[in-house]
Scaffold this motif. Structure first.
Motif, PDB file in Angstrom:
ATOM      1  N   UNK A  80       0.844  -1.189   0.000  1.00 39.68           N
ATOM      2  CA  UNK A  80       0.000   0.000   0.000  1.00 39.68           C
ATOM      3  C   UNK A  80       0.885   1.247   0.000  1.00 39.68           C
ATOM      4  N   UNK A  81       0.303   2.363  -0.404  1.00 37.54           N
ATOM      5  CA  UNK A  81       1.060   3.612  -0.423  1.00 37.54           C
ATOM      6  C   UNK A  81       1.538   3.974   0.975  1.00 37.54           C
ATOM      7  N   UNK A  82       0.726   3.690   1.974  1.00 36.75           N
ATOM      8  CA  UNK A  82       1.133   3.942   3.359  1.00 36.75           C
ATOM      9  C   UNK A  82       2.403   3.172   3.686  1.00 36.75           C
ATOM     10  N   UNK A  83       2.455   1.898   3.286  1.00 35.07           N
ATOM     11  CA  UNK A  83       3.632   1.081   3.548  1.00 35.07           C
ATOM     12  C   UNK A  83       4.830   1.575   2.748  1.00 35.07           C
ATOM     13  N   UNK A  84       4.592   1.995   1.526  1.00 32.53           N
ATOM     14  CA  UNK A  84       5.675   2.560   0.716  1.00 32.53           C
ATOM     15  C   UNK A  84       6.306   3.748   1.437  1.00 32.53           C
ATOM     16  N   UNK A  85       5.465   4.574   2.007  1.00 30.79           N
ATOM     17  CA  UNK A  85       5.954   5.753   2.721  1.00 30.79           C
ATOM     18  C   UNK A  85       6.859   5.351   3.879  1.00 30.79           C
ATOM     19  N   UNK A  86       6.372   4.454   4.749  1.00 27.86           N
ATOM     20  CA  UNK A  86       7.093   4.129   5.971  1.00 27.86           C
ATOM     21  C   UNK A  86       8.270   3.185   5.750  1.00 27.86           C
ATOM     22  N   UNK A  87       8.133   2.251   4.805  1.00 31.01           N
ATOM     23  CA  UNK A  87       9.139   1.197   4.639  1.00 31.01           C
ATOM     24  C   UNK A  87      10.196   1.510   3.589  1.00 31.01           C
ATOM     25  N   UNK A  88       9.906   2.426   2.693  1.00 33.99           N
ATOM     26  CA  UNK A  88      10.854   2.714   1.613  1.00 33.99           C
ATOM     27  C   UNK A  88      11.268   4.186   1.606  1.00 33.99           C
ATOM     28  N   UNK A  89      10.312   5.087   1.385  1.00 32.26           N
ATOM     29  CA  UNK A  89      10.650   6.494   1.194  1.00 32.26           C
ATOM     30  C   UNK A  89      11.229   7.131   2.448  1.00 32.26           C
ATOM     31  N   UNK A  90      10.638   6.838   3.602  1.00 33.18           N
ATOM     32  CA  UNK A  90      11.170   7.423   4.833  1.00 33.18           C
ATOM     33  C   UNK A  90      12.520   6.829   5.204  1.00 33.18           C
ATOM     34  N   UNK A  91      12.725   5.568   4.864  1.00 31.38           N
ATOM     35  CA  UNK A  91      14.044   4.973   5.096  1.00 31.38           C
ATOM     36  C   UNK A  91      15.096   5.684   4.257  1.00 31.38           C
ATOM     37  N   UNK A  92      14.762   5.951   2.995  1.00 30.06           N
ATOM     38  CA  UNK A  92      15.721   6.588   2.090  1.00 30.06           C
ATOM     39  C   UNK A  92      16.013   8.035   2.470  1.00 30.06           C
ATOM     40  N   UNK A  93      15.051   8.687   3.110  1.00 34.59           N
ATOM     41  CA  UNK A  93      15.217  10.104   3.453  1.00 34.59           C
ATOM     42  C   UNK A  93      15.619  10.316   4.906  1.00 34.59           C
ATOM     43  N   UNK A  94      15.965   9.231   5.589  1.00 36.41           N
ATOM     44  CA  UNK A  94      16.558   9.340   6.922  1.00 36.41           C
ATOM     45  C   UNK A  94      18.037   9.670   6.763  1.00 36.41           C
ATOM     46  N   UNK A  95      18.571  10.645   7.500  1.00 40.51           N
ATOM     47  CA  UNK A  95      19.975  11.041   7.308  1.00 40.51           C
ATOM     48  C   UNK A  95      20.955   9.925   7.632  1.00 40.51           C
ATOM     49  N   UNK A  96      22.095   9.970   6.973  1.00 39.15           N
ATOM     50  CA  UNK A  96      23.152   8.990   7.219  1.00 39.15           C
ATOM     51  C   UNK A  96      23.565   9.033   8.689  1.00 39.15           C
ATOM     52  N   UNK A  97      23.836   7.863   9.237  1.00 37.69           N
ATOM     53  CA  UNK A  97      24.250   7.790  10.640  1.00 37.69           C
ATOM     54  C   UNK A  97      23.110   7.577  11.601  1.00 37.69           C
ATOM     55  N   UNK A  98      21.889   7.504  11.055  1.00 37.76           N
ATOM     56  CA  UNK A  98      20.717   7.261  11.892  1.00 37.76           C
ATOM     57  C   UNK A  98      19.968   6.043  11.360  1.00 37.76           C
ATOM     58  N   UNK A  99      19.350   5.295  12.281  1.00 35.44           N
ATOM     59  CA  UNK A  99      18.527   4.146  11.901  1.00 35.44           C
ATOM     60  C   UNK A  99      17.089   4.430  12.287  1.00 35.44           C
ATOM     61  N   UNK A 100      16.199   4.275  11.323  1.00 33.35           N
ATOM     62  CA  UNK A 100      14.770   4.534  11.535  1.00 33.35           C
ATOM     63  C   UNK A 100      14.045   3.225  11.806  1.00 33.35           C
ATOM     64  N   UNK A 101      13.218   3.223  12.838  1.00 32.81           N
ATOM     65  CA  UNK A 101      12.338   2.080  13.093  1.00 32.81           C
ATOM     66  C   UNK A 101      10.931   2.612  13.343  1.00 32.81           C
TER      67      UNK A 101
END
Length: 325
Positions: A80-101
């Motif tokens: 779903x688009x919601x999952x795309x946002x949280x699992x892909x796009x937000x992961x890619x736009x998290x700054x280097x040196x940080x881990x998003x969960x």
């Protein structure tokens, strides 16, 4: 509830037939005709856009850029688009040196936390009004930082869609809507065909040939010359000089900081829709459109009507053929 509001909203907008399963007038729109009752010229809106501040963010991305998202190996067919946002796009736009969960609350909200890979510092969403992590960005910003600035520009299409739809269905609906009969396109990435130079040529879509999975395009300056071209070689154009740029929320908004974006957003939202000037309504599934059961999507349609914007109904080609059969 949302569903009970649909009939009254659509009747007020003069779109009552859509709630009855898309009768003849809805079918015509779904076939690719653009423009509601008003259809303000897109060029006028584009000129206004370039001269006004981009607040709320009015960046958009090209269909080709969205196609790259769809081709990402992490994007599942059922995502779903919601999952795309949280699992892909937000992961890619998290700054280097940080881990998003992320984790779901009992109410169904998604909350995020950020862990510094070096110090172990953890920032939880909405904690003391802190930013999620220093350096988060929109997906459009990410494209620019990667040297793909040509994929980003002032939005001239506003995409109204439901987050619970499968992203691939949304993408295919937008692709079919932007490449419907009569759409202006530019040929890209095709140096020649049978000795004829095509790269950079303008043309208009004649039809989609589902059997050959190609679009038949009438090329300008080549009387009688129609070519079957791959979808990847076609750029939807806003006008002869400007490509179509899509305002697609999960790519345009910094979803790491939604509250910051939403501050005062509702008051400015109608103005933003008006400045973009053309709404693409993803009306799938056609027999029970999900967007018509979402109050915010109904608000987007209302804003489109109120600002006398152009409206195009978008359906995936498979659904459109069933509807028009």
């Amino acid at each position: 509830g949302d569903v009970a509001l649909v009939g009254e909203m659509l009747a007020a907008l003069g779109l009552g037939e859509l709630s009855l399963g898309l009768q003849r007038s809805g079918a015509v729109a779904a076939a690719g005709s653009s423009g509601g009752a008003h259809g303000a010229p897109g060029a006028t809106h584009s000129a206004r856009l370039l001269k006004t501040p981009l607040t709320p963010p009015l960046m958009g991305l090209t269909l080709a850029a969205m196609r790259k998202v769809a081709a990402d190996g992490r994007v599942r067919e059922d995502m779903m688009t919601e999952q795309l946002c949280h699992e892909v796009l937000m992961q890619d736009t998290t700054p280097a040196g940080w881990t998003l969960s992320s984790a779901k609350t009992p109410e169904g909200w998604t909350l995020h936390s950020y862990r510094n890979d070096t110090t172990g510092e953890e920032i939880r969403e909405r904690q003391q009004g802190q930013d999620p992590a220093p350096g988060t960005m929109t997906y459009c910003d990410l494209l620019v930082s990667r040297g793909e600035g040509s994929s980003v520009g002032c939005a001239n299409r506003f995409v109204s869609h439901a987050w619970m739809l499968k992203f691939m269905e949304v993408f295919l609906a937008l692709e079919a809507g932007l490449l419907s009969k009569g759409a202006l396109v530019k040929v890209d990435g095709l140096a020649s065909e049978q000795g004829m130079l095509l790269n950079g040529n303008l043309g208009s879509v004649v039809r989609y040939d589902s059997g050959k999975d190609r679009y038949l395009v009438q090329l300008r300056g080549e009387e009688g010359q129609q070519k079957l071209l791959k979808v990847e070689s076609l750029l939807p154009m806003h006008d002869e000089e400007t490509e179509v740029f899509l305002w697609f929320d999960v790519c345009t908004i910094n979803e790491h900081q939604p509250e910051r974006v939403s501050k005062g957003f509702s008051e400015k939202f109608m103005e933003a829709v008006g400045r973009i000037g053309h709404t693409l309504l993803v009306l799938t599934p056609f027999d029970q459109p999900m967007v018509l059961s979402r109050s915010w999507c109904l608000w987007e349609v209302f804003c489109t009507h109120k600002k006398e914007c152009q409206l195009t109904i978008c359906l995936p080609d498979t659904e459109r053929r069933i509807l028009l059969a």
